[in-house]
Enzyme design. Sequence first.
Site, PDB file in Angstrom:
ATOM      1  N   HIS A   6       0.879  -1.172   0.000  1.00 45.47           N
ATOM      2  CA  HIS A   6       0.000   0.000   0.000  1.00 45.47           C
ATOM      3  C   HIS A   6       0.913   1.218   0.000  1.00 45.47           C
ATOM      4  O   HIS A   6       2.152   1.089   0.002  1.00 45.47           O
ATOM      5  CB  HIS A   6      -0.951  -0.041   1.196  1.00 45.47           C
ATOM      6  CG  HIS A   6      -0.271  -0.280   2.515  1.00 45.47           C
ATOM      7  ND1 HIS A   6       0.598   0.629   3.090  1.00 45.47           N
ATOM      8  CD2 HIS A   6      -0.285  -1.352   3.350  1.00 45.47           C
ATOM      9  CE1 HIS A   6       1.047   0.148   4.232  1.00 45.47           C
ATOM     10  NE2 HIS A   6       0.542  -1.060   4.407  1.00 45.47           N
ATOM     11  N   HIS A  60       4.004   1.286   2.304  1.00 50.09           N
ATOM     12  CA  HIS A  60       5.190   0.568   1.808  1.00 50.09           C
ATOM     13  C   HIS A  60       5.888   1.374   0.701  1.00 50.09           C
ATOM     14  O   HIS A  60       7.106   1.485   0.680  1.00 50.09           O
ATOM     15  CB  HIS A  60       4.788  -0.785   1.199  1.00 50.09           C
ATOM     16  CG  HIS A  60       4.214  -1.759   2.169  1.00 50.09           C
ATOM     17  ND1 HIS A  60       2.918  -2.209   2.083  1.00 50.09           N
ATOM     18  CD2 HIS A  60       4.752  -2.406   3.237  1.00 50.09           C
ATOM     19  CE1 HIS A  60       2.685  -3.089   3.041  1.00 50.09           C
ATOM     20  NE2 HIS A  60       3.770  -3.223   3.765  1.00 50.09           N
ATOM     21  N   GLN A 112       7.385 -14.885  13.061  1.00 50.81           N
ATOM     22  CA  GLN A 112       6.924 -13.746  13.858  1.00 50.81           C
ATOM     23  C   GLN A 112       5.425 -13.795  14.129  1.00 50.81           C
ATOM     24  O   GLN A 112       4.864 -12.877  14.714  1.00 50.81           O
ATOM     25  CB  GLN A 112       7.337 -12.413  13.223  1.00 50.81           C
ATOM     26  CG  GLN A 112       6.597 -12.059  11.942  1.00 50.81           C
ATOM     27  CD  GLN A 112       7.152 -10.773  11.320  1.00 50.81           C
ATOM     28  OE1 GLN A 112       8.287 -10.730  10.851  1.00 50.81           O
ATOM     29  NE2 GLN A 112       6.353  -9.705  11.344  1.00 50.81           N
ATOM     30  N   GLY A 131       8.888   1.624   8.977  1.00 48.46           N
ATOM     31  CA  GLY A 131       7.807   2.573   9.223  1.00 48.46           C
ATOM     32  C   GLY A 131       7.624   2.848  10.704  1.00 48.46           C
ATOM     33  O   GLY A 131       7.753   1.949  11.540  1.00 48.46           O
ATOM     34  N   GLU A 132       7.297   4.091  11.020  1.00 50.83           N
ATOM     35  CA  GLU A 132       7.035   4.451  12.416  1.00 50.83           C
ATOM     36  C   GLU A 132       5.700   3.898  12.892  1.00 50.83           C
ATOM     37  O   GLU A 132       5.388   3.946  14.068  1.00 50.83           O
ATOM     38  CB  GLU A 132       7.071   5.983  12.572  1.00 50.83           C
ATOM     39  CG  GLU A 132       8.481   6.514  12.445  1.00 50.83           C
ATOM     40  CD  GLU A 132       8.568   8.029  12.410  1.00 50.83           C
ATOM     41  OE1 GLU A 132       7.515   8.693  12.474  1.00 50.83           O
ATOM     42  OE2 GLU A 132       9.705   8.533  12.302  1.00 50.83           O
ATOM     43  N   LYS A 133       4.895   3.383  11.960  1.00 54.41           N
ATOM     44  CA  LYS A 133       3.638   2.757  12.381  1.00 54.41           C
ATOM     45  C   LYS A 133       3.946   1.620  13.356  1.00 54.41           C
ATOM     46  O   LYS A 133       3.277   1.463  14.362  1.00 54.41           O
ATOM     47  CB  LYS A 133       2.873   2.224  11.176  1.00 54.41           C
ATOM     48  CG  LYS A 133       1.668   1.452  11.599  1.00 54.41           C
ATOM     49  CD  LYS A 133       0.734   1.188  10.472  1.00 54.41           C
ATOM     50  CE  LYS A 133      -0.301   0.209  10.922  1.00 54.41           C
ATOM     51  NZ  LYS A 133       0.199  -1.175  10.832  1.00 54.41           N
ATOM     52  N   SER A 174      -1.643  -3.631   5.663  1.00 58.11           N
ATOM     53  CA  SER A 174      -2.104  -4.745   4.830  1.00 58.11           C
ATOM     54  C   SER A 174      -3.304  -5.415   5.486  1.00 58.11           C
ATOM     55  O   SER A 174      -4.187  -5.944   4.815  1.00 58.11           O
ATOM     56  CB  SER A 174      -0.981  -5.776   4.652  1.00 58.11           C
ATOM     57  OG  SER A 174       0.163  -5.137   4.153  1.00 58.11           O
TER      58      SER A 174
HETATM   59  P1  AMP Z   1       4.672  -4.930   6.816  1.00 62.17           P
HETATM   60  O1  AMP Z   1       4.622  -5.362   5.394  1.00 62.17           O
HETATM   61  O2  AMP Z   1       3.336  -4.636   7.408  1.00 62.17           O
HETATM   62  O3  AMP Z   1       5.548  -5.804   7.672  1.00 62.17           O
HETATM   63  O4  AMP Z   1       5.392  -3.508   6.790  1.00 62.17           O
HETATM   64  C1  AMP Z   1       6.629  -3.324   6.173  1.00 62.17           C
HETATM   65  C2  AMP Z   1       7.177  -1.975   6.568  1.00 62.17           C
HETATM   66  O5  AMP Z   1       6.250  -0.973   6.160  1.00 62.17           O
HETATM   67  C3  AMP Z   1       7.368  -1.834   8.073  1.00 62.17           C
HETATM   68  O6  AMP Z   1       8.562  -1.107   8.328  1.00 62.17           O
HETATM   69  C4  AMP Z   1       6.157  -1.053   8.489  1.00 62.17           C
HETATM   70  O7  AMP Z   1       6.354  -0.272   9.649  1.00 62.17           O
HETATM   71  C5  AMP Z   1       5.957  -0.157   7.281  1.00 62.17           C
HETATM   72  N1  AMP Z   1       4.583   0.320   7.202  1.00 62.17           N
HETATM   73  C6  AMP Z   1       3.448  -0.428   7.182  1.00 62.17           C
HETATM   74  N2  AMP Z   1       2.360   0.367   7.156  1.00 62.17           N
HETATM   75  C7  AMP Z   1       2.818   1.645   7.179  1.00 62.17           C
HETATM   76  C8  AMP Z   1       2.198   2.936   7.185  1.00 62.17           C
HETATM   77  N3  AMP Z   1       0.867   3.067   7.167  1.00 62.17           N
HETATM   78  N4  AMP Z   1       2.982   4.016   7.197  1.00 62.17           N
HETATM   79  C9  AMP Z   1       4.332   3.896   7.222  1.00 62.17           C
HETATM   80  N5  AMP Z   1       4.983   2.721   7.220  1.00 62.17           N
HETATM   81  C10 AMP Z   1       4.244   1.621   7.211  1.00 62.17           C
END
Ligand code: AMP
Length: 286
Positions: free
Chosen positions: A34, A37, A61, A147-149, A186
Amino acid sequence: MRLVTSPAEIQERALEYRARGLTVGLVPTMGWFHEGHLSLMRLAAKKADRVIVSLFVNPIQFGPNEDLDSYPYDLERDRRLAEETGVDILFAPEKQVMYPDGFSSSVTVSGLSSRLCGSSRPGHFDGVTTVVAKLFHLTVPHLAVFGEKDFQQLAVIRKMVDDLDFPVEILGHPIVREESGLAMSSRNTYLKSSEMPAALSLSEGIREAVKCVNGPGAESIDARQVKDLVRAIITAHRECEIDYVEVVDRSSLENCTEITENSLLVLAVKINNRIRLIDNSILKGS
Ligand code: AMP
């Protein structure tokens, strides 16, 4: 853009970039891309000569009753999005090559990993740090973007890099949100439209908390009052079950009682016991 699935090949290509004097930026992901990413990928492309994105739904994880089997996955869709974003290599290994039979090592960042998400998801951060350590060895990046999320993940990775002397610069990227305020994830694909008001209560709680600590009379507001305010907004939705609502120091993740410039409001909420959403925000001045 090249699609690589073999760990040996990605390491060879990454080392080749380095040998040519090119800087390498890594963006680790679990796919179903999205805008969040893609923003991380754009930041990596701004900061490094070559961008490697890993797409790996990391089984270690996930807890036994979590959503590993239903996690959204579409390699062709993600491949197209990564290519359009200017990624050089999409590294999408199979589980069996990342964790072959007999794999028995683990990286643990104790302390930081056991609080907040770590207490409701035991072993989660060990899975994260183990796979990120592997990805750092495989892609030998100069920098990596997170991401800071996933604020706790970012703090845990920074600690791992610091403690274990990984020669990798860690960059954080601010949370990317939908227009509605919902933090992109996601896992949002699991949300039914009837669950959207409940999902939006996280960002609504954050908005009201920020307003409260920056508005008139803000000096007398403490962390307890902020948490009560946010809890009330979230629990007004019967679909919501709070995992945690806390105000913590942005680096140590220790609980705060007073609100300062470093106070981070952090939330984890389960919607209808199916979808676990997280969100966070700095409180002062944001
Ligand atoms: P994931 O695929 O969910 O493991 O996320 C991969 C990377 O994208 C991680 O570093 C997350 O923190 C970052 N990420 C996911 N969603 C967001 C968002 N809405 N804003 C910023 N970074 C994000």
